[in-house]
Design an enzyme around this catalytic site. Structure first.
Site, PDB file in Angstrom:
ATOM      1  N   TYR A 108      -3.624  53.751   1.590  1.00 26.62           N
ATOM      2  CA  TYR A 108      -3.606  54.945   2.434  1.00 26.62           C
ATOM      3  C   TYR A 108      -4.145  54.701   3.831  1.00 26.62           C
ATOM      4  O   TYR A 108      -4.096  55.581   4.677  1.00 26.62           O
ATOM      5  CB  TYR A 108      -4.464  56.039   1.774  1.00 26.62           C
ATOM      6  CG  TYR A 108      -5.879  55.585   1.519  1.00 26.62           C
ATOM      7  CD1 TYR A 108      -6.843  55.677   2.511  1.00 26.62           C
ATOM      8  CD2 TYR A 108      -6.231  54.999   0.313  1.00 26.62           C
ATOM      9  CE1 TYR A 108      -8.130  55.217   2.302  1.00 26.62           C
ATOM     10  CE2 TYR A 108      -7.514  54.543   0.096  1.00 26.62           C
ATOM     11  CZ  TYR A 108      -8.459  54.655   1.088  1.00 26.62           C
ATOM     12  OH  TYR A 108      -9.727  54.195   0.881  1.00 26.62           O
ATOM     13  N   GLY A 109      -4.672  53.515   4.096  1.00 21.82           N
ATOM     14  CA  GLY A 109      -5.343  53.268   5.374  1.00 21.82           C
ATOM     15  C   GLY A 109      -4.860  52.000   6.040  1.00 21.82           C
ATOM     16  O   GLY A 109      -3.670  51.809   6.274  1.00 21.82           O
ATOM     17  N   THR A 110      -5.789  51.099   6.316  1.00 23.70           N
ATOM     18  CA  THR A 110      -5.478  49.917   7.114  1.00 23.70           C
ATOM     19  C   THR A 110      -4.645  48.872   6.377  1.00 23.70           C
ATOM     20  O   THR A 110      -4.213  47.904   6.994  1.00 23.70           O
ATOM     21  CB  THR A 110      -6.769  49.261   7.642  1.00 23.70           C
ATOM     22  OG1 THR A 110      -7.552  48.793   6.544  1.00 23.70           O
ATOM     23  CG2 THR A 110      -7.568  50.244   8.498  1.00 23.70           C
ATOM     24  N   LEU A 111      -4.399  49.060   5.086  1.00 19.46           N
ATOM     25  CA  LEU A 111      -3.487  48.168   4.365  1.00 19.46           C
ATOM     26  C   LEU A 111      -2.023  48.609   4.489  1.00 19.46           C
ATOM     27  O   LEU A 111      -1.109  47.864   4.121  1.00 19.46           O
ATOM     28  CB  LEU A 111      -3.864  48.086   2.879  1.00 19.46           C
ATOM     29  CG  LEU A 111      -5.056  47.205   2.544  1.00 19.46           C
ATOM     30  CD1 LEU A 111      -5.519  47.455   1.112  1.00 19.46           C
ATOM     31  CD2 LEU A 111      -4.713  45.737   2.739  1.00 19.46           C
ATOM     32  N   GLU A 120     -11.622  44.559   0.592  1.00 17.86           N
ATOM     33  CA  GLU A 120     -12.179  45.905   0.548  1.00 17.86           C
ATOM     34  C   GLU A 120     -13.683  45.923   0.248  1.00 17.86           C
ATOM     35  O   GLU A 120     -14.284  46.990   0.209  1.00 17.86           O
ATOM     36  CB  GLU A 120     -11.419  46.753  -0.478  1.00 17.86           C
ATOM     37  CG  GLU A 120      -9.956  46.951  -0.150  1.00 17.86           C
ATOM     38  CD  GLU A 120      -9.700  47.809   1.087  1.00 17.86           C
ATOM     39  OE1 GLU A 120     -10.671  48.205   1.781  1.00 17.86           O
ATOM     40  OE2 GLU A 120      -8.535  48.095   1.364  1.00 17.86           O
TER      41      GLU A 120
END
Length: 152
Positions: free
Chosen positions: A12-15, A88
């Site tokens: 949902y983010g920087t990946l 992470e």
């Protein structure tokens, strides 16, 4: 599916594609240890907040926040999950990989996502005024971020 694995990971983010940590998923895809399955949304609402330095955190408070839009990947448990866990900071208490139900084009799926570690996730949600995002992007992230380090 070409490549990938049996573990489903919701990002949902920087990946996500277009963000600075997506290089890791690209490496795993090239190695046959991951495959992109498509866009998806969490079945339940969760808080998604932007923490220090613009880093997005999903908080494990089901029913709070909004349904979160992201991407679904199949990842090899042998080669892929350890690299994602390392990025992470799972062993350092940054994130926890926990179950999450997502809805994709083919229907509902049980996956896992990286949630803010329980030691600070709820505090971060409260510090953000219990206001969050439905999808992480650079512009929205900047408007809901605070500078500096977390201090509780």
């Amino acid at each position: 599916m070409a490549g990938g694995g049996d573990d489903l990971i919701f990002v949902y983010g920087t990946l996500k594609r277009g963000f600075y940590n997506h290089y890791l998923l690209e490496d795993l895809i090239r190695a046959g240890a991951a495959a992109y399955l498509g866009p998806c949304t969490t079945v339940e609402a969760y808080p998604l907040v932007c923490g220090p330095y613009g880093i997005p955190y999903l908080v494990n408070l089901p029913g709070s926040g909004q349904r979160i839009r992201g991407e679904l990947y199949s990842v090899s448990s042998v080669h892929g999950l350890a690299r994602l866990d390392e990025l992470e900071g799972v062993d350092r208490g940054h994130y926890e990989r926990l179950p999450v139900a997502v809805a994709a084009e083919g229907g509902g799926q049980d996956a896992e996502a990286y949630f803010a570690h329980r030691d600070f996730g709820e505090k971060l949600w409260k510090r953000c005024g219990e206001v969050g995002l439905s999808e992480f992007n650079v512009e929205l992230g900047k408007s809901l971020c605070f500078d500096g380090k977390l201090q509780f």
